[in-house]
Scaffold this active site. Sequence first.
Site, PDB file in Angstrom:
ATOM      1  N   LYS A  15      -2.051   8.755  -2.326  1.00 39.79           N
ATOM      2  CA  LYS A  15      -1.008   9.079  -1.158  1.00 39.79           C
ATOM      3  C   LYS A  15       0.280   8.508  -1.050  1.00 39.79           C
ATOM      4  CE  LYS A  15      -4.247   7.452   1.934  1.00 39.79           C
ATOM      5  NZ  LYS A  15      -5.245   6.976   1.166  1.00 39.79           N
ATOM      6  N   ARG A  89      -7.660   8.162  10.157  1.00 40.31           N
ATOM      7  CA  ARG A  89      -8.480   7.554   9.283  1.00 40.31           C
ATOM      8  C   ARG A  89      -9.983   7.501   9.925  1.00 40.31           C
ATOM      9  NH1 ARG A  89      -5.515   3.932   5.423  1.00 40.31           N
ATOM     10  NH2 ARG A  89      -6.933   3.170   3.962  1.00 40.31           N
ATOM     11  N   ARG A 127      -3.964  -1.830 -10.160  1.00 36.92           N
ATOM     12  CA  ARG A 127      -2.662  -1.590  -9.224  1.00 36.92           C
ATOM     13  C   ARG A 127      -1.993  -2.729  -9.087  1.00 36.92           C
ATOM     14  NH1 ARG A 127      -3.033   2.032  -3.800  1.00 36.92           N
ATOM     15  NH2 ARG A 127      -4.033   0.142  -2.900  1.00 36.92           N
ATOM     16  N   ARG A 160      -2.996  -6.606  -4.428  1.00 42.46           N
ATOM     17  CA  ARG A 160      -3.384  -6.581  -3.194  1.00 42.46           C
ATOM     18  C   ARG A 160      -4.911  -7.321  -3.154  1.00 42.46           C
ATOM     19  NH1 ARG A 160      -2.386  -0.818  -0.585  1.00 42.46           N
ATOM     20  NH2 ARG A 160      -4.560  -1.425   0.309  1.00 42.46           N
ATOM     21  N   ARG A 171     -14.455  -0.089   0.679  1.00 42.10           N
ATOM     22  CA  ARG A 171     -13.316   0.855   1.421  1.00 42.10           C
ATOM     23  C   ARG A 171     -13.540   2.274   1.230  1.00 42.10           C
ATOM     24  NH1 ARG A 171      -8.266  -1.349  -1.794  1.00 42.10           N
ATOM     25  NH2 ARG A 171      -7.111   0.408  -1.050  1.00 42.10           N
TER      26      ARG A 171
HETATM   27  P1  ADP Z   1      -5.689   2.430   0.973  1.00 43.75           P
HETATM   28  O1  ADP Z   1      -5.215   3.718   1.649  1.00 43.75           O
HETATM   29  O2  ADP Z   1      -5.394   2.238  -0.512  1.00 43.75           O
HETATM   30  O3  ADP Z   1      -6.883   1.971   1.457  1.00 43.75           O
HETATM   31  P2  ADP Z   1      -3.720   1.379   2.811  1.00 43.75           P
HETATM   32  O4  ADP Z   1      -2.671   0.748   2.654  1.00 43.75           O
HETATM   33  O5  ADP Z   1      -3.530   2.742   3.713  1.00 43.75           O
HETATM   34  O6  ADP Z   1      -4.528   1.385   1.378  1.00 43.75           O
HETATM   35  O7  ADP Z   1      -4.754   0.608   3.932  1.00 43.75           O
HETATM   36  C1  ADP Z   1      -5.437  -0.787   3.742  1.00 43.75           C
HETATM   37  C2  ADP Z   1      -6.107  -1.276   4.708  1.00 43.75           C
HETATM   38  O8  ADP Z   1      -5.388  -1.212   6.198  1.00 43.75           O
HETATM   39  C3  ADP Z   1      -7.426  -0.273   4.943  1.00 43.75           C
HETATM   40  O9  ADP Z   1      -8.665  -0.487   4.262  1.00 43.75           O
HETATM   41  C4  ADP Z   1      -7.736  -0.612   6.619  1.00 43.75           C
HETATM   42  O10 ADP Z   1      -8.298  -1.959   6.594  1.00 43.75           O
HETATM   43  C5  ADP Z   1      -6.295  -0.759   7.220  1.00 43.75           C
HETATM   44  N1  ADP Z   1      -5.741   0.555   7.490  1.00 43.75           N
HETATM   45  C6  ADP Z   1      -4.885   1.107   7.141  1.00 43.75           C
HETATM   46  N2  ADP Z   1      -4.547   2.373   7.936  1.00 43.75           N
HETATM   47  C7  ADP Z   1      -5.597   2.390   8.826  1.00 43.75           C
HETATM   48  C8  ADP Z   1      -6.017   3.010   9.889  1.00 43.75           C
HETATM   49  N3  ADP Z   1      -5.310   4.462  10.198  1.00 43.75           N
HETATM   50  N4  ADP Z   1      -6.916   2.709  10.564  1.00 43.75           N
HETATM   51  C9  ADP Z   1      -7.689   1.604  10.318  1.00 43.75           C
HETATM   52  N5  ADP Z   1      -7.418   0.779   9.585  1.00 43.75           N
HETATM   53  C10 ADP Z   1      -6.252   1.287   8.663  1.00 43.75           C
END
Ligand code: ADP
Length: 234
Positions: A15, A89, A127, A160, A171
């Site tokens: 994404k 999410r 990554r 990360r 996750r």
């Molecule tokens: P990825 O899609 O690779 O998991 P992100 O950078 O989008 O990585 O998200 C990292 C973390 O941030 C998630 O595992 C979650 O803990 C938190 N997070 C991000 N976006 C949301 C969201 N919309 N709702 C709840 N938690 C979120």
Amino acid sequence: MAPAIILFGSPGSGKGTQAKLLHQSMGPHVSTGDMLRAHIQAGDDLGRKAQTLIKAGRLVPDELVNELVENRIAQPDCKAGVILDGYPRTVKQAQVLLGMMQKDGFRPAVVHLVVDYDKIVARLSGRRQCPVCGTLYSQTTNPPKVAGKCDLDGAVLLTREDDRESVIRERLREYDSQTLPILNFFQTAGVSLFEINGGEQTPQRILERIREELMRSGLLSGRNGSGPQQGVRL
Ligand code: ADP
């Protein structure tokens, strides 16, 4: 109406990569993950709340991210269109988002990047990310020119904390239980939904497939052009 492209898919489905490729022509890249990490770096209240949850691979409470997104998409640079990455999410977030879309005059469309979970674990554990500009690298498919350094600004690349295998699995569990059900919700709500195979092809080819779908549905027009603009041309 300005398009709001919702990039949807499991962690590591690409994404962020696609958002960065699309953003020049479709408007700013709004990533809730990046916004949360910025708060963690700043060491503020929100950052402290988010940090423990993110480290454990858990989701941050809906109200926190809803507010972040609501404030962000109200900014003038989002007027002609926006790309959402990592949001919504949960079904609750999706409900709130559709309310915002109506209020602010956006037309939402979901681009679902489908990738096999074994591939995801391999991708995420290799990554690396630039802490300055956010560019993502992969040790296998997209390495930086100089090992460990960002091509754009030379900053030392980081892994990360939540890209460790046990956290990745958590996750993915969160994704299955909380995020996947959103697809049904969007379908029922009549939101346009495109499925793209995000596993077998190069990022450039995936981008082309996304563009084709968006053009076919009238969310994009034209072939070239650069920079965000009204009507959105690519
Ligand atoms: P990825 O899609 O690779 O998991 P992100 O950078 O989008 O990585 O998200 C990292 C973390 O941030 C998630 O595992 C979650 O803990 C938190 N997070 C991000 N976006 C949301 C969201 N919309 N709702 C709840 N938690 C979120």
